[in-house]
Design a protein around this motif. Structure first.
Motif, PDB file in Angstrom:
ATOM      1  N   LYS B 177       0.867  -1.189   0.000  1.00  0.00           N
ATOM      2  CA  LYS B 177       0.000   0.000   0.000  1.00  0.00           C
ATOM      3  C   LYS B 177       0.896   1.228   0.000  1.00  0.00           C
ATOM      4  O   LYS B 177       1.914   1.248   0.711  1.00  0.00           O
ATOM      5  CB  LYS B 177      -0.818   0.040   1.289  1.00  0.00           C
ATOM      6  CG  LYS B 177      -2.114  -0.704   1.247  1.00  0.00           C
ATOM      7  CD  LYS B 177      -2.847  -0.395   2.549  1.00  0.00           C
ATOM      8  CE  LYS B 177      -4.015  -1.294   2.757  1.00  0.00           C
ATOM      9  NZ  LYS B 177      -4.559  -1.138   4.107  1.00  0.00           N
ATOM     10  N   SER B 180       0.792   6.919   1.917  1.00  0.00           N
ATOM     11  CA  SER B 180      -0.271   7.906   2.137  1.00  0.00           C
ATOM     12  C   SER B 180      -1.624   7.226   2.384  1.00  0.00           C
ATOM     13  O   SER B 180      -2.537   7.832   2.940  1.00  0.00           O
ATOM     14  CB  SER B 180      -0.367   8.843   0.940  1.00  0.00           C
ATOM     15  OG  SER B 180      -0.533   8.088  -0.235  1.00  0.00           O
ATOM     16  N   GLN B 181      -1.759   5.947   1.982  1.00  0.00           N
ATOM     17  CA  GLN B 181      -3.044   5.263   2.161  1.00  0.00           C
ATOM     18  C   GLN B 181      -3.096   4.400   3.422  1.00  0.00           C
ATOM     19  O   GLN B 181      -4.133   3.825   3.745  1.00  0.00           O
ATOM     20  CB  GLN B 181      -3.330   4.391   0.933  1.00  0.00           C
ATOM     21  CG  GLN B 181      -3.771   5.216  -0.258  1.00  0.00           C
ATOM     22  CD  GLN B 181      -4.052   4.343  -1.462  1.00  0.00           C
ATOM     23  OE1 GLN B 181      -4.324   3.151  -1.352  1.00  0.00           O
ATOM     24  NE2 GLN B 181      -3.968   4.941  -2.634  1.00  0.00           N
ATOM     25  N   GLU B 183      -3.567   3.811   7.149  1.00  0.00           N
ATOM     26  CA  GLU B 183      -4.185   4.553   8.258  1.00  0.00           C
ATOM     27  C   GLU B 183      -3.492   4.159   9.558  1.00  0.00           C
ATOM     28  O   GLU B 183      -3.766   3.090  10.122  1.00  0.00           O
ATOM     29  CB  GLU B 183      -5.670   4.242   8.328  1.00  0.00           C
ATOM     30  CG  GLU B 183      -6.451   4.942   7.227  1.00  0.00           C
ATOM     31  CD  GLU B 183      -7.944   4.635   7.295  1.00  0.00           C
ATOM     32  OE1 GLU B 183      -8.419   4.204   8.354  1.00  0.00           O
ATOM     33  OE2 GLU B 183      -8.589   4.820   6.258  1.00  0.00           O
ATOM     34  N   ASP B 205       4.131   8.066  -2.146  1.00  0.00           N
ATOM     35  CA  ASP B 205       3.761   6.964  -3.030  1.00  0.00           C
ATOM     36  C   ASP B 205       4.571   5.691  -2.793  1.00  0.00           C
ATOM     37  O   ASP B 205       4.327   4.669  -3.432  1.00  0.00           O
ATOM     38  CB  ASP B 205       3.943   7.397  -4.505  1.00  0.00           C
ATOM     39  CG  ASP B 205       3.043   8.572  -4.822  1.00  0.00           C
ATOM     40  OD1 ASP B 205       1.962   8.641  -4.202  1.00  0.00           O
ATOM     41  OD2 ASP B 205       3.419   9.417  -5.656  1.00  0.00           O
TER      42      ASP B 205
END
Lengths: 145, 454
Positions: B177, B180-181, B183, B205
């Motif tokens: 992942k 930034s994605q 959590e 990224d």
């Protein structure tokens, strides 16, 4: 007024910082004036005078390191020592005689004992027995303001 | 800074390479022609052959203009005399590697009169400002690791309010992942990703791959919770087996004994075993071979919470660590002196490699401090340095947004501490005078970072 050898007894109080700064100003660096900061560890009579009290030595080292740092910031050379004695006052006087100091400089605050102004045990002894000038540097305790 | 290093052994040459890489002017003093030749071949530093404890050699090395003298020869006494002489010649700060704890202790001076004031003789009076005991540092680090939930050392900044910790990625939910994605459960900054020994400065990224390690910056209270996202926490060790009866083993056993941990020490030397047994009452001392599988099983090693290998041989330590891992010990720690062995130790699954050499170098960088710096730590085999700066009103970065301050692209600002409030992530913050800024940077970029805070 110039002093050549200044003795500053320190106990870890806030007033010590001001006393060291004043000593740095009074010392004539060009003439090789020297500042000695000493911390005296009082040893109870129930213990031998040679007892090494690690916690007290560590505390003394912390106090003197802080004092050295203040002097270093003022570009002042300072010698520090830890002493161990039954009574603090006589130890300061012995050191003053041995070092041949011409000034003992002590930082003090306005202390009260049972609501009365009190100098404690050490200062009166030093004032009475000192072989040189004694300067008490009174500083305002913030809690008094 | 102008730095003199007395001793060109493993520690001396390692520190020399580190300091030279940071751009310091370094001179190495060493008696052995062979060792000097090795250093000359590998490093861009000046070398002088001779006994560092003699004034002649120290004068030749211009000790009077040295900002720092590091005495790290194998001999305590040589190190002490080197520091004393250097200090007398006018050197600034001095640091010595002293293994014998008696030398770094205090003692009360005797007087003729029994009632006279005693003077406490302090190690500082020997002209040594900093005592470095690599074995004691290694023991301290091992004990810190054993008492925590994760098998990685932690670095503290801003009075312990901010921590940097390395976690190995074992949870597949995080894999593939973009950063930034992901959590994160609590505010944090990924300061670096380490993949197969290579340090990557993470961008939004970048993705994490299984087996990567991440260096995470976060507030102290969130670190354990964040760690759970990467790998399963381990319980603090209550039963520990130590192979090797040297100084690291002794100090670790002594410290663990004080914490009430059950400790077994295994050494092949009968005299050393007797010595440790006499000094440490609650520690079980066994004479035997740490690489003998059946002996280890017989002594209950498989049921231990942690296994520590601290013999004098790096290779033997790695072998013992591997054996313990094979016997099912959850934590296997080894002491290694040669940094080149770290990837090998990690590849075979040894959790932590406590390196006296690196710990010594780390301690030294903590006081080779530059303007505005109040704390530093070396990370990832010394490829990265984490630095805590205090922003002065006149510094180049003051009153600028971090994203616009002109930091080198490899450097990551992990946190800002303003009036005891931790700001993470600090990306769009304006740096104010008095702020404590924690930056993680590769060593070659450290100078550019420092300039911003000058």
């Amino acid at each position: 007024m110039e002093f050549h050898n200044i003795l500053v007894p320190v106990a870890g109080a806030k007033a010590d910082e001001g006393a060291i700064e004043l000593a740095c100003r009074l010392a004539n660096r060009k003439n090789g004036s020297r500042i000695f900061a000493v911390h005296v560890i009082p040893v109870e009579r129930s213990l031998p005078l040679d007892t090494e009290i690690a916690s007290e030595i560590n505390r003394a080292e912390t106090i003197l390191t802080h004092i050295e740092e203040i002097a270093r910031r003022r570009n002042c050379l300072i010698e520090t020592d830890i002493l161990q004695a039954r009574e603090v006052g006589p130890a300061i006087i012995d050191e003053a005689i041995e070092r041949e100091v011409d000034l003992i400089l002590i930082g003090v605050t306005y202390k009260k004992h049972f609501g009365q102004f009190c100098l404690g045990d050490v200062l009166p002894y030093v004032l009475k027995n000192a072989p040189c000038r004694v300067l008490l540097d009174h500083q305002l305790d913030e809690s008094e303001v | 800074m102008y730095i003199i290093i007395a001793g060109g052994g493993v520690i001396g040459s390692h520190i020399a390479s580190l300091l030279a890489e940071e751009g310091h002017e370094v001179v190495v003093l060493e008696q052995s022609r062979e060792a000097l030749e090795n250093i000359r071949r590998q490093l861009d530093v000046k070398t002088i052959q001779g006994n560092s404890a003699t004034p002649t050699i120290l004068k030749q090395a211009e000790a009077e203009r040295a900002d720092l003298v590091l005495a790290v020869t194998n001999n305590d006494e040589t190190n002490m005399v080197t520091c004393f002489m250097a200090k007398e010649l006018g050197a600034g700060t001095t640091a010595a590697r002293i293994r014998n704890p008696d030398y770094s202790g205090y003692f009360v001076a005797q007087t003729k009169s029994p009632t006279a004031t005693r003077k406490i003789v302090r190690p500082k009076k020997l002209g040594i400002d900093v005592f470095i005991n690599p074995e004691a540092e290694a023991a301290r680090e091992i004990m810190g690791i054993l008492s925590s939930f994760y098998s990685t050392p932690v670095e503290n900044f801003a009075d312990g309010t901010v921590q940097i910790r390395e976690f190995r990625v074992e949870d597949e939910a995080l894999v593939d992942k973009p950063l930034s994605q992901i959590e994160f459960l609590k505010p944090c900054v990924v300061a670096a990703i380490v993949r197969e020994g290579e340090v990557i400065t993470p961008g939004d990224d970048d993705v994490i791959v299984l087996g990567d390690s991440v260096h995470l910056v976060s507030a102290r209270e969130f670190m354990d919770e964040l760690g759970g996202m990467f790998s399963a926490p381990k319980r603090p060790a209550r039963k520990v087996v130590i192979v090797g009866g040297g100084q690291i083993a002794f100090l670790t056993a002594e410290g663990l004994q004080r914490q009430g941990v059950m400790v077994k020490v295994i050494d092949s030397d009968a005299d050393r075993c007797r010595d440790i047994a006499a000094k440490l009452e609650k520690v079980v001392v066994l004479q035997g071979d740490g690489t003998d599988r059946s002996f280890l099983i017989e002594q209950g090693v498989p049921s231990a919470d942690a296994f520590i290998a601290t013999t004098d041989s790096d290779e033997l330590n790695i072998l013992c660590g591997l054996l313990a891992k094979n016997l099912g010990v959850p934590r296997s720690l080894v002491a290694i002196n040669r940094p080149g062995y770290i990837p090998l130790a990690e590849a075979i699954g040894v959790d932590i490699a406590a390196l006296p050499t690196l710990l010594t170098a780390d301690k030294i960088t903590r006081f080779v401090l530059h303007g505005g710096v109040i704390s530093t730590a070396l990370l990832e085999g010394q490829q990265l340095e984490a630095i805590e700066f205090v922003t002065s009103p006149t510094s180049n970065i003051a009153d600028k947004k971090i994203s616009e301050a002109g930091l080198p692209k490899e450097a990551v600002v992990g946190a800002i501490v303003r009036n005891n409030t931790v700001i993470i992530p600090p990306r769009d913050e304006v740096v104010q005078p008095g702020d404590h800024v924690i930056v993680v940077s590769p060593l070659p970029a450290v100078h550019s970072v420092e300039k911003l805070f000058q």
